[in-house]
Scaffold this active site. Sequence first.
Site, mmCIF file in Angstrom:
data_model
loop_
_atom_site.group_PDB
_atom_site.id
_atom_site.type_symbol
_atom_site.label_atom_id
_atom_site.label_comp_id
_atom_site.label_asym_id
_atom_site.label_seq_id
_atom_site.Cartn_x
_atom_site.Cartn_y
_atom_site.Cartn_z
ATOM 1 N N LYS A 1 0.820 -1.240 0.090
ATOM 2 C CA LYS A 1 0.138 0.057 -0.179
ATOM 3 C C LYS A 1 0.908 1.304 0.109
ATOM 4 O O LYS A 1 0.649 2.026 -0.715
ATOM 5 C CB LYS A 1 -0.900 0.106 1.208
ATOM 6 N N LYS B 1 1.421 12.027 6.372
ATOM 7 C CA LYS B 1 1.707 10.705 7.347
ATOM 8 C C LYS B 1 1.954 9.621 6.303
ATOM 9 O O LYS B 1 2.971 9.162 6.707
ATOM 10 C CB LYS B 1 0.385 10.522 7.914
#
Length: 302
Positions: free
Chosen positions: A177, A244
């Site tokens: 991911k 993030k």
Amino acid sequence: MSSNLREKTVGFVGLGMMGDPMAENILKKGLALVVYDIDKRKVEHFVGLGAQAGTGPADVARGACTVISMVDTTAQAEEVIVGSGGFIDTAQPGDVIISMGTIDPMALRRMQQKLASKGIDLLDAPVSGMDKGAKAGTLKAFVGGDAAALDRARPVLATMCAEIIHFGAVGNGTSMKLVNNMLFQVGRILVTEALVLGAKAGLDPKQMVEVIGKATGNSAAFQYTAPKILARDFDGIRMDITYKDIELQTSLAKSLGVPMFIAPVAQQVYQIARAAGLGSKDATSIVQIYEQWTGVPVAPHE
């Protein structure tokens, strides 16, 4: 709760932009659901849909054999899964915990060790497809963890995901991911710079978008970013989340000794936008910073 009922119940913690529609799809497919979120209004919404309300992560795990964490950060996931009052306190041997947020792969492996000592399986299954895919139930799950545990969890994942792809050990799904996100998130910066450059050169941004969408410059990042810029639609994936994610990408690279040049630069561009107060906006809002720098709007010509 009887063991039979517990086996047929799914637990879900984290009812945010992605978690809310994902949990709704679990209910729509007829599975019993117990939920928790720090926002009590979200929990009340699900109770109205037929779910049970948990008082915290441990209470959720007490009532379900398969429990899902869909929170934003690594620290939040660790608190939910292995922290005091977390899943680990009440989960039973043979249960499956699924971490579906995008967090630190190394932290997942540390959590796995703690859970394995109690006979509890951990899968990481972050998803691709954004909020549209979450609502439609067409997400792609990138899964890491034991194959037998995945077999047990597959019926639950299938209520939310059209594709479930196994990448091996715990953490590998999240690594996949992060690699995918890096291409998309760095690509959005390049799309923005290209459109600003063209606008400064006198090109009509609307015409640029039409042409590039059928030319070699096209990409998933372009198809997401360009229309939102033209529409001035800056609601969506928060810039803070994008930042993030890139921090996770660069941290993983450092831990593996992999040199990276482009992603850290893109992260600093996002940081500039966050410092300007755009952290809660979709990352496409970064075009506003470039428009200030160049004095040209990326807007269709009259």
